[in-house]
Design an enzyme around this catalytic site. Structure first.
Site, PDB file in Angstrom:
ATOM      1  CG  HIS A 123      15.262  -1.105 -16.275  1.00  0.00           C
ATOM      2  ND1 HIS A 123      15.716  -2.030 -15.371  1.00  0.00           N
ATOM      3  CD2 HIS A 123      14.111  -1.602 -16.783  1.00  0.00           C
ATOM      4  CE1 HIS A 123      14.867  -3.056 -15.335  1.00  0.00           C
ATOM      5  NE2 HIS A 123      13.882  -2.815 -16.184  1.00  0.00           N
ATOM      6  CD  GLU A 124      11.860  -0.181 -19.566  1.00  0.00           C
ATOM      7  OE1 GLU A 124      11.797  -1.191 -20.296  1.00  0.00           O
ATOM      8  OE2 GLU A 124      11.386  -0.158 -18.414  1.00  0.00           O
ATOM      9  CG  HIS A 127      14.238  -4.807 -20.625  1.00  0.00           C
ATOM     10  ND1 HIS A 127      14.515  -5.924 -19.868  1.00  0.00           N
ATOM     11  CD2 HIS A 127      13.528  -3.978 -19.812  1.00  0.00           C
ATOM     12  CE1 HIS A 127      13.994  -5.787 -18.663  1.00  0.00           C
ATOM     13  NE2 HIS A 127      13.391  -4.610 -18.598  1.00  0.00           N
ATOM     14  CG  ASP A 133      12.468  -6.701 -15.581  1.00  0.00           C
ATOM     15  OD1 ASP A 133      13.136  -5.648 -15.637  1.00  0.00           O
ATOM     16  OD2 ASP A 133      11.301  -6.786 -16.005  1.00  0.00           O
TER      17      ASP A 133
END
Length: 187
Positions: A123-124, A127, A133
């Site tokens: 997920h990170e 980014h 998000d």
């Protein structure tokens, strides 16, 4: 390593080959694949990720399995990484600077609450690869982050997330890099 093939009329217009031998003019076929364009390599340094190093490496591998336009690689010794990955006691977050560059924190607070470390890592990285998000969201969306709940362990980007990263980095290869919002993204 993944590669992206450059095809289509624009490529042909830019890479026409002419042969004047014997009065003949040869032009590349309009839909034939041309030279492959290598994926953009983005390096990461997980030396500060402590107990999460294997989760960080797996998160990078998931992105490498999922997209062709960018490849996440561990940084070679003595080189500067595009992405620093650190462990801390806070909440997971990413601080993107430009597309493919920034700092990721794998926060122990979320891990202590039961969130999956590989999902956090992937997920990170998302980014840093230009994804925002998408909260609230279902477990099938990697970028739904913590809103999917602690029972969600899915670390894979969905088709839309993959396509967005391909566009971010594929567009960069064609000179159309998207703007990246610099700042802290707290998940």
């Amino acid at each position: 390593m993944h590669v992206r093939l450059l095809t289509g009329g624009v490529a042909v217009a830019g890479l026409m080959s002419l042969s004047l031998t014997g009065g003949q003019v040869a032009v590349a076929a309009p839909h034939a694949p041309l030279a492959p364009l290598a994926a953009r390599v983005v390096t990461y340094d997980a030396s500060g990720s402590a107990e999460f190093k294997s989760a960080v490496d797996r998160g990078a591998a998931i992105w490498n399995e999922s997209v062709d336009a960018v490849e996440l690689r561990p940084v070679a010794g003595g080189q500067r990484a595009n992405i620093r990955v650190l462990a801390d006691n806070g909440w997971p977050r990413a601080l993107p600077t430009t597309l493919g560059n920034g700092t990721v924190y794998i926060g122990r607070q979320a891990v202590d609450q039961g969130y999956n470390t590989i999902r956090i890592s992937a997920h990170e990285f998302g980014h840093i690869l230009g994804l925002p998000d998408r909260k609230p969201g279902p477990c099938s969306s990697l970028m739904s982050g913590s809103s999917a709940g602690i029972s969600c362990t899915n670390p894979y980007p969905n088709a839309a997330e993959k396509a967005e990263v391909e566009g971010n980095f594929g567009g960069e290869l064609a000179g159309r890099a998207p703007a990246v919002r610099a700042g802290v993204i707290v998940d």
